[in-house]
Design an enzyme around this catalytic site. Structure first.
Site, PDB file in Angstrom:
ATOM      1  N   PRO A   4      10.827  22.193   5.574  1.00  0.00           N
ATOM      2  CA  PRO A   4      10.420  21.350   4.451  1.00  0.00           C
ATOM      3  C   PRO A   4      10.848  19.884   4.556  1.00  0.00           C
ATOM      4  CG  PRO A   4      12.312  22.664   3.823  1.00  0.00           C
ATOM      5  CD  PRO A   4      11.901  23.138   5.192  1.00  0.00           C
ATOM      6  N   ALA A  33       9.664   8.973  10.517  1.00  0.00           N
ATOM      7  CA  ALA A  33       8.203   8.979  10.499  1.00  0.00           C
ATOM      8  C   ALA A  33       7.620   9.677   9.276  1.00  0.00           C
ATOM      9  CB  ALA A  33       7.660   9.635  11.766  1.00  0.00           C
ATOM     10  N   GLY A  34       8.457  10.262   8.414  1.00  0.00           N
ATOM     11  CA  GLY A  34       7.967  10.889   7.196  1.00  0.00           C
ATOM     12  C   GLY A  34       7.118  12.113   7.461  1.00  0.00           C
ATOM     13  N   HIS A  63       0.836  -1.204   0.000  1.00  0.00           N
ATOM     14  CA  HIS A  63       0.000   0.000   0.000  1.00  0.00           C
ATOM     15  C   HIS A  63       0.868   1.250   0.000  1.00  0.00           C
ATOM     16  CE1 HIS A  63      -3.126   2.869   0.999  1.00  0.00           C
ATOM     17  NE2 HIS A  63      -4.034   1.921   0.849  1.00  0.00           N
TER      18      HIS A  63
END
Length: 303
Positions: free
Chosen positions: A167, A173-174, A83
């Protein structure tokens, strides 16, 4: 005085280690005035979905606590599943249930997003009802490329940078995609083949963005553990596009592909009106029980 009630249905990038999912679910369950309505885990998707509801401030607090556990326990650098994902806590939607508007849920989403950045250092993209840009209303536009690609793009492309924080993405953890939306039904249809191409062709034929059925999002995904494939579906408006209509279209296309339709499975909960749609039809969720009807769970757990 009528109560205000919202739902949160966060998706986490962990579907194999029950200890991690338990820790995240417990963070929700231990929040006062919140009811844990359900949870699912999928080892092929490597993803879990936790559903809870309550008054808006309590649900917002529970969502933050759940994401905090995910940030602590999940490392996307070693995460692999079929996914798409951008974050350890990948998607955190707030859904109005009783006496709350979508706009109010969007305000909650922004407040939670600010807290995720300020307290956890996780940047946030805002989507659907909370989106600040038109191209970010659709979840798939934000997540395109996934963690590995987006973490490079944000360094050079201002158009890909988060709405809150950054940014740079969090190193393990993204980013978290937080938003407000109406109720959607997530479900999968499993096909009796190991060939992914029929599932991809069916997904492309039925999803709205490819010219298919209105209010339908779909992906063709492999199920390595079962040596099968599935069409993974998000139905964003079951009143305008009934579940049985989508199911019959998938079955027709599967027959044309020579890939028999084996079963349908529900991810999360089902509104009572949607359950009534499928009564007496050929559509049967193999995992459906009365406890998966949203209104029944809310009535039982939030008295």
């Amino acid at each position: 005085m009528a109560r205000s009630l919202i739902e949160c249905v966060p998706n986490f990038s962990e579907g194999r280690d029950s200890r991690v999912v338990d820790a995240i679910a417990n963070a929700v369950a231990e929040t006062s005035a919140v009811a844990l309505l359900g949870r699912t885990m999928d080892p092929d998707h490597h993803r879990s979905v936790i559903t809870f509801a309550g008054d808006p401030p309590s649900v917002a607090e529970a969502a933050f606590r759940a994401v905090r556990q995910a940030v602590r326990l999940i490392d996307l650098n070693v995460h692999r599943g079929v996914h798409p994902r951008l974050g350890a806590a990948d998607v955190v939607p707030f859904v109005p249930l009783e006496h709350v508007t979508l706009e109010q849920c969007a305000t909650i989403a922004v407040a939670v997003g600010e807290r995720l950045w300020n307290e956890l250092g996780v940047p946030v993209y805002l989507y659907e009802g909370a989106a600040r840009r038109g191209d970010r209303a659709r979840l798939e536009n934000i997540r395109r490329g996934g963690f590995e690609i987006v973490r490079e793009q944000v360094l050079t492309d201002p158009e890909r940078r988060p709405d809150i924080g950054g940014p740079e993405l969090h190193p393990t953890a993204g980013a978290c995609i937080v938003g407000a939306r109406r109720f959607l039904i997530a479900w999968n249809v499993v096909l009796g083949t190991a060939d992914i191409e029929p599932a991809k062709r069916i997904a492309r034929a039925i999803r709205e963005s490819s010219g298919g059925l209105p209010h339908v999002k779909a992906l063709g995904l492999q199920l390595p553990s079962r040596r099968l494939v599935q069409v993974s579906i998000n139905l964003t408006d079951f009143e305008r596009m009934p579940l049985p209509v989508v199911y019959q279209q998938i079955r027709r296309l599967a027959e044309l592909e020579g890939a028999p339709l084996l079963e349908a499975e529900l991810v999360g909960l089902l509104p009572r009106a949607a359950a009534e749609q499928i009564a007496g039809t050929a559509l049967r969720f193999v995992n459906f029980t009365p406890e998966l009807v949203l209104e029944e769970r809310v009535a039982a757990l939030l008295k």
